[in-house]
Design a protein around this motif. Sequence first.
Motif, PDB file in Angstrom:
ATOM      1  N   HIS A  69       2.913 -20.190 -23.300  1.00 18.18           N
ATOM      2  CA  HIS A  69       3.409 -21.081 -22.226  1.00 18.18           C
ATOM      3  C   HIS A  69       4.205 -21.739 -23.057  1.00 18.18           C
ATOM      4  O   HIS A  69       5.171 -21.893 -22.822  1.00 18.18           O
ATOM      5  CB  HIS A  69       2.420 -21.449 -20.926  1.00 18.18           C
ATOM      6  N   ASP A  70       2.996 -22.877 -23.666  1.00 19.20           N
ATOM      7  CA  ASP A  70       3.609 -24.082 -24.520  1.00 19.20           C
ATOM      8  C   ASP A  70       4.882 -23.937 -24.886  1.00 19.20           C
ATOM      9  O   ASP A  70       5.895 -23.852 -25.628  1.00 19.20           O
ATOM     10  CB  ASP A  70       2.500 -24.949 -25.457  1.00 19.20           C
ATOM     11  N   SER A  71       4.645 -22.343 -26.231  1.00 17.62           N
ATOM     12  CA  SER A  71       5.761 -22.089 -27.044  1.00 17.62           C
ATOM     13  C   SER A  71       7.401 -21.898 -26.557  1.00 17.62           C
ATOM     14  O   SER A  71       8.644 -22.164 -26.785  1.00 17.62           O
ATOM     15  CB  SER A  71       5.183 -21.085 -27.674  1.00 17.62           C
ATOM     16  N   MET A  72       6.599 -20.695 -25.193  1.00 14.34           N
ATOM     17  CA  MET A  72       8.022 -20.132 -24.601  1.00 14.34           C
ATOM     18  C   MET A  72       8.934 -21.875 -24.342  1.00 14.34           C
ATOM     19  O   MET A  72       9.830 -21.287 -23.737  1.00 14.34           O
ATOM     20  CB  MET A  72       7.820 -19.320 -23.254  1.00 14.34           C
ATOM     21  N   THR A  73       8.330 -22.531 -23.329  1.00 14.64           N
ATOM     22  CA  THR A  73       8.616 -23.473 -22.792  1.00 14.64           C
ATOM     23  C   THR A  73       9.603 -24.704 -23.747  1.00 14.64           C
ATOM     24  O   THR A  73      10.535 -24.854 -24.015  1.00 14.64           O
ATOM     25  CB  THR A  73       8.000 -24.451 -22.091  1.00 14.64           C
ATOM     26  N   GLU A  74       8.916 -24.499 -25.245  1.00 12.98           N
ATOM     27  CA  GLU A  74       9.421 -25.243 -26.093  1.00 12.98           C
ATOM     28  C   GLU A  74      10.748 -24.379 -26.530  1.00 12.98           C
ATOM     29  O   GLU A  74      11.467 -25.802 -26.832  1.00 12.98           O
ATOM     30  CB  GLU A  74       8.471 -25.734 -26.852  1.00 12.98           C
ATOM     31  N   ARG A  75      10.512 -23.753 -26.779  1.00 10.32           N
ATOM     32  CA  ARG A  75      11.308 -22.320 -27.001  1.00 10.32           C
ATOM     33  C   ARG A  75      12.494 -21.655 -26.076  1.00 10.32           C
ATOM     34  O   ARG A  75      13.066 -21.092 -26.346  1.00 10.32           O
ATOM     35  CB  ARG A  75      11.315 -22.324 -27.971  1.00 10.32           C
ATOM     36  N   LEU A  76      13.081 -22.957 -24.634  1.00 11.29           N
ATOM     37  CA  LEU A  76      13.782 -21.914 -24.806  1.00 11.29           C
ATOM     38  C   LEU A  76      14.508 -21.218 -24.533  1.00 11.29           C
ATOM     39  O   LEU A  76      15.136 -20.084 -24.138  1.00 11.29           O
ATOM     40  CB  LEU A  76      13.026 -22.395 -23.009  1.00 11.29           C
ATOM     41  N   GLY A  77      15.222 -21.886 -24.739  1.00 11.77           N
ATOM     42  CA  GLY A  77      16.823 -22.329 -25.438  1.00 11.77           C
ATOM     43  C   GLY A  77      16.790 -20.566 -26.480  1.00 11.77           C
ATOM     44  O   GLY A  77      17.911 -19.842 -25.981  1.00 11.77           O
ATOM     45  N   GLN A 129       8.691 -13.877 -18.358  1.00 15.12           N
ATOM     46  CA  GLN A 129      10.071 -14.169 -17.421  1.00 15.12           C
ATOM     47  C   GLN A 129       9.425 -15.610 -16.177  1.00 15.12           C
ATOM     48  O   GLN A 129      10.417 -15.661 -16.009  1.00 15.12           O
ATOM     49  CB  GLN A 129       9.148 -12.666 -16.603  1.00 15.12           C
ATOM     50  N   THR A 130       8.837 -15.674 -15.978  1.00 16.65           N
ATOM     51  CA  THR A 130       8.383 -16.772 -15.174  1.00 16.65           C
ATOM     52  C   THR A 130       9.388 -18.215 -16.089  1.00 16.65           C
ATOM     53  O   THR A 130      10.244 -19.239 -15.616  1.00 16.65           O
ATOM     54  CB  THR A 130       6.310 -17.510 -15.169  1.00 16.65           C
ATOM     55  N   ARG A 131       8.949 -17.933 -17.490  1.00 19.23           N
ATOM     56  CA  ARG A 131       9.925 -19.307 -18.270  1.00 19.23           C
ATOM     57  C   ARG A 131      11.204 -18.769 -18.073  1.00 19.23           C
ATOM     58  O   ARG A 131      11.814 -20.026 -18.294  1.00 19.23           O
ATOM     59  CB  ARG A 131       9.864 -19.141 -19.718  1.00 19.23           C
ATOM     60  N   LEU A 132      11.539 -17.891 -18.195  1.00 17.60           N
ATOM     61  CA  LEU A 132      12.920 -17.476 -17.541  1.00 17.60           C
ATOM     62  C   LEU A 132      14.015 -17.740 -16.297  1.00 17.60           C
ATOM     63  O   LEU A 132      14.963 -17.233 -16.627  1.00 17.60           O
ATOM     64  CB  LEU A 132      13.732 -16.204 -18.454  1.00 17.60           C
ATOM     65  N   GLY A 133      12.618 -17.876 -15.393  1.00 11.36           N
ATOM     66  CA  GLY A 133      13.542 -17.942 -13.672  1.00 11.36           C
ATOM     67  C   GLY A 133      13.218 -16.865 -13.045  1.00 11.36           C
ATOM     68  O   GLY A 133      13.416 -17.283 -11.728  1.00 11.36           O
ATOM     69  N   ALA A 134      12.915 -15.953 -13.150  1.00 11.55           N
ATOM     70  CA  ALA A 134      12.535 -15.579 -12.561  1.00 11.55           C
ATOM     71  C   ALA A 134      10.745 -14.940 -12.163  1.00 11.55           C
ATOM     72  O   ALA A 134       9.954 -15.829 -12.797  1.00 11.55           O
ATOM     73  CB  ALA A 134      12.122 -13.766 -13.644  1.00 11.55           C
ATOM     74  N   GLY A 135       9.858 -13.841 -11.452  1.00  9.45           N
ATOM     75  CA  GLY A 135       8.604 -13.932 -11.014  1.00  9.45           C
ATOM     76  C   GLY A 135       8.507 -15.354 -10.093  1.00  9.45           C
ATOM     77  O   GLY A 135       7.924 -16.270 -10.324  1.00  9.45           O
ATOM     78  N   ARG A 136       9.838 -15.218  -9.246  1.00  5.63           N
ATOM     79  CA  ARG A 136       9.356 -17.074  -8.565  1.00  5.63           C
ATOM     80  C   ARG A 136       7.860 -16.683  -7.367  1.00  5.63           C
ATOM     81  O   ARG A 136       7.769 -17.939  -7.040  1.00  5.63           O
ATOM     82  CB  ARG A 136      10.491 -16.590  -7.424  1.00  5.63           C
ATOM     83  N   LEU A 137       7.256 -16.244  -7.442  1.00 11.79           N
ATOM     84  CA  LEU A 137       6.625 -16.059  -6.302  1.00 11.79           C
ATOM     85  C   LEU A 137       4.599 -16.418  -7.669  1.00 11.79           C
ATOM     86  O   LEU A 137       3.951 -16.649  -7.029  1.00 11.79           O
ATOM     87  CB  LEU A 137       5.972 -14.714  -5.924  1.00 11.79           C
ATOM     88  N   PHE A 138       4.766 -15.760  -8.615  1.00 11.24           N
ATOM     89  CA  PHE A 138       4.143 -17.141  -9.457  1.00 11.24           C
ATOM     90  C   PHE A 138       4.182 -18.340  -9.608  1.00 11.24           C
ATOM     91  O   PHE A 138       5.161 -18.655  -9.622  1.00 11.24           O
ATOM     92  CB  PHE A 138       4.070 -16.501 -11.176  1.00 11.24           C
ATOM     93  N   PRO A 139       2.140 -18.650  -9.991  1.00 12.46           N
ATOM     94  CA  PRO A 139       3.049 -20.138  -9.769  1.00 12.46           C
ATOM     95  C   PRO A 139       3.643 -20.780 -11.297  1.00 12.46           C
ATOM     96  O   PRO A 139       3.896 -19.883 -11.958  1.00 12.46           O
ATOM     97  CB  PRO A 139       1.276 -20.784 -10.219  1.00 12.46           C
ATOM     98  N   ARG A 140       4.224 -21.949 -10.866  1.00 20.19           N
ATOM     99  CA  ARG A 140       5.326 -22.304 -11.098  1.00 20.19           C
ATOM    100  C   ARG A 140       4.711 -23.322 -12.461  1.00 20.19           C
ATOM    101  O   ARG A 140       5.171 -23.639 -13.787  1.00 20.19           O
ATOM    102  CB  ARG A 140       6.525 -23.160 -11.396  1.00 20.19           C
ATOM    103  N   ASP A 141       3.523 -24.532 -12.216  1.00 23.45           N
ATOM    104  CA  ASP A 141       2.912 -25.349 -13.199  1.00 23.45           C
ATOM    105  C   ASP A 141       2.486 -24.318 -14.389  1.00 23.45           C
ATOM    106  O   ASP A 141       1.413 -23.366 -14.224  1.00 23.45           O
ATOM    107  CB  ASP A 141       2.518 -26.334 -12.489  1.00 23.45           C
ATOM    108  N   LYS A 142       1.415 -25.239 -15.205  1.00 31.85           N
ATOM    109  CA  LYS A 142       1.268 -24.680 -16.190  1.00 31.85           C
ATOM    110  C   LYS A 142      -0.355 -24.131 -15.819  1.00 31.85           C
ATOM    111  O   LYS A 142      -1.605 -22.763 -16.194  1.00 31.85           O
ATOM    112  CB  LYS A 142       1.532 -25.335 -17.634  1.00 31.85           C
TER     113      LYS A 142
END
Length: 212
Positions: free
Chosen positions: A107-115, A178-191
């Motif tokens: 989660h941290d890696s994908m958030t930090e390098r989202l671009g 998918q959550t980091r990319l903005g999909a999976g909107r039914l999943f929790p948004r917080d880490k």
Amino acid sequence: MSKSGSDGYRPSKQARSVRSEQLLLEAGEALFAENGYQSTKVTDIIERSGCSTGTFYHRFTDKEGLARLMIERFIDEADDVIQSLDLNRDIHGDLPQMLAYLAGGLHDSMTERLGVYRASQRLNTLSSDRSADTGVLVAPLEAHVMTYLDQYRDQITAADPDEALRHALQLIIMVTLQTRLGAGRLFPRDKAGLTQMLVQASLGLLQQGNRS
């Protein structure tokens, strides 16, 4: 994996040019994370970086050339990070804690390098060239995680522990990305919420039934 002769990119060994290149890469990655790959223009990258138009086109043919270099370098760096992951039971105590550590780290890696991930996702829809696909990191990550299987085998009751652990890892990667990319909107948004959900789902795969 980085290729100095990569299409759309002309390398330089001069210190000033290397610094300008890094500024352009950082600007591109930040803008891809904020606005998405498609919505980011070369002019946006140039403005954010503080470099000149000539500097950009001296290094890169276009936005795709910059994105490909960014992704290739990220893959090289990430491979080293994967190999340094310590999943020893002596450190994490039990299977749920190890899974939480793994899910939280991804989660941290994908958030930090989202671009990087946003650029990779878009380029993969345009080309079959795997050099721009962060998905190539799944295999080395899986291989690394599997080296720790025996330490947690007594806590896995699935009929095929190897297959179950692979499926659990794939679940964690897919849902987190998918959550980091903005999909999976039914999943929790917080880490914390997402990590807890992923651990429970993974344990459902790993601790189902009884071993034969």
